[in-house]
Design a protein around this motif. Sequence first.
Motif, PDB file in Angstrom:
ATOM      1  N   ALA A 157       5.518 -37.215  49.997  1.00 25.64           N
ATOM      2  CA  ALA A 157       4.631 -36.896  48.886  1.00 25.64           C
ATOM      3  C   ALA A 157       3.167 -36.859  49.311  1.00 25.64           C
ATOM      4  O   ALA A 157       2.320 -36.307  48.610  1.00 25.64           O
ATOM      5  N   PRO A 187       3.948 -32.314  47.043  1.00 26.32           N
ATOM      6  CA  PRO A 187       4.188 -32.945  45.740  1.00 26.32           C
ATOM      7  C   PRO A 187       5.691 -33.003  45.439  1.00 26.32           C
ATOM      8  O   PRO A 187       6.382 -32.000  45.564  1.00 26.32           O
ATOM      9  N   ALA A 229       9.485 -33.752  43.589  1.00 30.30           N
ATOM     10  CA  ALA A 229      10.146 -33.404  42.331  1.00 30.30           C
ATOM     11  C   ALA A 229      10.915 -34.588  41.779  1.00 30.30           C
ATOM     12  O   ALA A 229      11.604 -34.471  40.782  1.00 30.30           O
ATOM     13  N   LEU A 286       7.020 -39.334  41.023  1.00 32.27           N
ATOM     14  CA  LEU A 286       6.073 -38.434  40.390  1.00 32.27           C
ATOM     15  C   LEU A 286       5.271 -39.135  39.297  1.00 32.27           C
ATOM     16  O   LEU A 286       5.432 -38.869  38.115  1.00 32.27           O
ATOM     17  N   THR A 287       4.410 -40.056  39.697  1.00 32.90           N
ATOM     18  CA  THR A 287       3.509 -40.667  38.734  1.00 32.90           C
ATOM     19  C   THR A 287       2.117 -40.604  39.326  1.00 32.90           C
ATOM     20  O   THR A 287       1.967 -40.538  40.547  1.00 32.90           O
ATOM     21  N   MET A 347       1.104 -41.035  43.332  1.00 30.17           N
ATOM     22  CA  MET A 347       0.467 -39.878  43.944  1.00 30.17           C
ATOM     23  C   MET A 347      -0.939 -40.213  44.428  1.00 30.17           C
ATOM     24  O   MET A 347      -1.399 -39.713  45.452  1.00 30.17           O
ATOM     25  N   VAL A 359      -0.922 -32.252  38.248  1.00 36.91           N
ATOM     26  CA  VAL A 359       0.290 -32.428  39.042  1.00 36.91           C
ATOM     27  C   VAL A 359       1.457 -32.925  38.196  1.00 36.91           C
ATOM     28  O   VAL A 359       2.479 -32.242  38.058  1.00 36.91           O
ATOM     29  N   VAL A 360       1.301 -34.086  37.615  1.00 36.53           N
ATOM     30  CA  VAL A 360       2.438 -34.704  36.932  1.00 36.53           C
ATOM     31  C   VAL A 360       2.875 -33.871  35.731  1.00 36.53           C
ATOM     32  O   VAL A 360       4.034 -33.469  35.618  1.00 36.53           O
ATOM     33  N   ILE A 382       4.167 -30.285  36.876  1.00 38.33           N
ATOM     34  CA  ILE A 382       5.525 -30.201  37.409  1.00 38.33           C
ATOM     35  C   ILE A 382       6.553 -30.320  36.278  1.00 38.33           C
ATOM     36  O   ILE A 382       7.580 -29.648  36.266  1.00 38.33           O
ATOM     37  N   GLN A 383       6.243 -31.178  35.299  1.00 33.45           N
ATOM     38  CA  GLN A 383       7.191 -31.373  34.205  1.00 33.45           C
ATOM     39  C   GLN A 383       7.422 -30.094  33.407  1.00 33.45           C
ATOM     40  O   GLN A 383       8.546 -29.775  33.031  1.00 33.45           O
TER      41      GLN A 383
END
Lengths: 276, 313, 419
Positions: C333, C337, C339, C344-345, C349, C365-366, C369-370
């Motif tokens: 990461a 980035p 998955a 993924l927080t 990050m 980012v977070v 991606i969601q």
Amino acid sequence: MSRKLRLGLYALLCVLCVPFVFPTWWMVTSSVKPISDIFAFPPALVPSRFDFSTYGRVFELQPFGQQYLNSLYIAAVVTAGTMAVAAMAGYAFARIRFPGQNVLFLVVLVGLLIPSEVTIVPLFQMFHTAGLTDTHWPLILVPILGAPSVLATFIMRQFFITLPGELEEAARVDGLGRFGTFFRVALPLSRSALGAVAIFTFLHSWNLYLEPIVFLSTPSKFTLPQALTQFVDAYGSPLWNVQLSAATMTALPILVVFVLAQRQFIEGLAHTGLKG
Amino acid sequence: MAATDLLDRVAVRAATRARPFWTIPRRDALVGYLLISPQLVGSALFVLLPLGLVVYYSLQEWNVLASTFEYVGGANYAKLLADPNMGQVLTGTALFSVGLVVLNLTLALSLAILLNQRLAGTTFFRTLFFSPVLVSLVAWTIVWQFLLQQDGGVNGLLGVVGVEGPNWLRGETTALLSVIVVQVVKNVGLNMVLFLAALQGVPRQLYEAAQLDGAGAWTRFARITVPQISPTILLTSIITVVGSLQVFAQIAVLTQGGPGMSTTVLVYYLYQQAFQFRHLGYGAALSVLLFLIVAALTLLQWRLRRKWVFHES
Amino acid sequence: MKAPGKLAALSLTALLAVTACGGEAAPAAQGPQPLRMSIWTSNEAHLKLFNEIAAEYRKSHPQVGEITFDPIPFENYTTTLTTQIAGGNAPDLAWILENSAPDFVGSGALVPLKSKIENAGELVPAATRLWERDGELYAYPFSTSPFGVFVNTDLVKAAGQKTPRELMKAGQWDWQHANEINKAVAAKGKNGLTILNFDYKAWDNLATVWQGWGAKAWSDDGGTCQFNAPEMVEAMTFLHKAIFTDKSMPGPGTAVDFFSGDTSMAVAQISRAAMLEDATFKWDLVPLPAGPKGEYAVIGQAGIGVLKKSPRAEQATDFLTYFTNAANSAKLAAYFPPARGSVLTADTMAKTSPMLNGDQLQEVVVDGIQKGVVKPSHTGQAELAQTARAALDPLWKPDADVKAVLDGVCAKIQPLLGG
């Protein structure tokens, strides 16, 4: 020649050489420009400040020294090998009569007609089955024996054809056989044509791009043109100034060698030249 | 050398026996075969065999990713005939090749004649004109990519003399022209040197005699220079024609075949089809077409050589 | 190097090749088996991390020999990879670019992975969609990098404009406002907004804009061209006006480098933040502006797959499992980035992406991606991309008829979409 004409000729030469000189000048100066200068308009002829750190980064990002050696030694071996193969074949096709000569010459000429894109897949398969991918063998063997050397053979044939016929007779009177005539008489006379072949071959190998990309996968085995495309960030965007520094380093030494040896290169070629 | 001398001696001895099998023509033939053998073996292995394989592939539908490989007969050739892009590609290829060959040869010969004058500093200029030949092709095209931008070096220079340059790589005509010029400037030095060498080999007496006969500059050029250097013209034109049909990396870097399809020449189209679009069978059929075109052109030049080239009778 | 032997082998091979077309893989040998992964980065920090993970793995797996990471130039990545596969020299594992995902996933060239990946359930659905077929996962989405807008706040302020962050607070961060800023900056002689890597050729990058209009390149089933749908015409008209009327985007044939400081905004993947380490100007990273259809996000992706052709596919799959487990995902990461939901927080990050602050990470980012969608991709993407590129070229002229050009695009690509 009148003074006016002379001046006119110089002016013409100066204008004509702009597109030949400017790109190289731009490449060399831009390699030490700060990145914002590279994108400036109108382009700066002289860098606003000099930044040589990119030259260091070239060696940090890639095993550039090793890659330089690879390119040099491959080009040297290919040049020597091609000169030998082409001189022999060219002489035989030009000066010796043997059954099937014309057909065989045509067969060889086929190689002149094939772009490397055409045969790259089968060649790759062959070398892969022989376990020779990711080695320098394909980059050496194919140019020496395959399509690229055909041009060299063709040049040598065209040269040998122009030698006077008395040559062989004189040699025979001196008690030289065919091989003797070839090695002791014809070959020394062909220095200039061999020079042309050497330049052609060296540059061809030096510039080879598609083949290294396809055949080589280890960075320490890469050649220079391939290495040049590797100066990118992790997302494929070029690191312009590093790339230009590397490009400069691939070009400048050759240019310097050429300028120093230009008498041998061109004048030698010209004086005993590929005669008309 | 030792081995070849030995061969010579064996042959000579054999030839001096009572009933000579090794007559001179036979000995010659043997030597001839020996001398061409490396080239011949190389051609068989690295040219003819791969070429045969390409012809074979052109009869297949080959999906690399799915690992399927099946015989489809002439389907790829039928596709070639029906391909709506073919017209544009062939026209583009013809324009590109003609433009490149004409520009390259005339410029090379003009430069050679210019530099063959008794003028101080010709060595210097010769070096300048030859220098792009030595710059790596990839580096050269990367640099020109910058120079040909709307706000690039070329338009910067044109601006100095008060001309507003076009957006070179974005117009269909200017893009084609740009690729031609970039390629010619890169390689014209080689042909120039070959011409220069040939020019210097033309005996001065011929010109002097012609001048006595009152021949003008143009007559001397057409009647003496051209015939005298004709073998070199043949050589350079074959190299240049063949080379013009193989220009690839420059197009890949500068235009990627665009704008539209204007710079998609046959070799680039072939590359796209075979390697980018993964139509390897169709790409092979295009390879065969390219090969036939190059072969036909070369054969034509070779046939015509007897008409105008010295030393070929 | 025994050249004569090799030569002999080569000639023999030449004969064999005629009969064995398609390039069969070499039979598996005894002893420790080497593994090879094709990648497109040659960044030393990346390679160092990969090698560390590989070395760790080999400690517990003596049957696996050397693990090599083969960098292929990004420019020619898919082309070179396919040539290697065609030549019978497929790697065991390969990175796969998002635009060739449908080709690789759809052709059956890859080994199914769902049951092999550690805790596959925590992978964000938006990130795996591209790599799935019939409920099975064929590549691990190791890099899921959202697009954001990098802003040169110095230039924006110098042009007397509100910064995007101020607009966000006011709920006004949309394309119209963004365009006004860039117009103002361009009027000062600088560059407005650039879409990285687009360069008037790689049109799929325009998805970062047209998504805001709800436009699509083609229908979800991939069967129908949507370039001439009203949403797309509207979005393209906006772009055309920005480029040629407002001059708020640098025109075709102009080289632009945001990172050198002459450009007010750049649409790019967040990983480009690394390029700003030595930036001489103040910058910010914000989400993509809202379009007429509201807020949206676009992500760029890369996957790792195991090639079925590999004679060591089983070991390769096992290594991939290890390479992408939760612990190693956290390490990766730092550059790519992730998955994985657990990694993924914004907090995790932040440890690995020191260039970005908590807000930027959370928003771009977070959240990105969601809810992100990927750029358009389709089987036969390379041919589609080229064909559409050629058909779109007439659009990048001042007097273009947007609707007519887009109709032309559909006329060209509809046959390729399969209809």
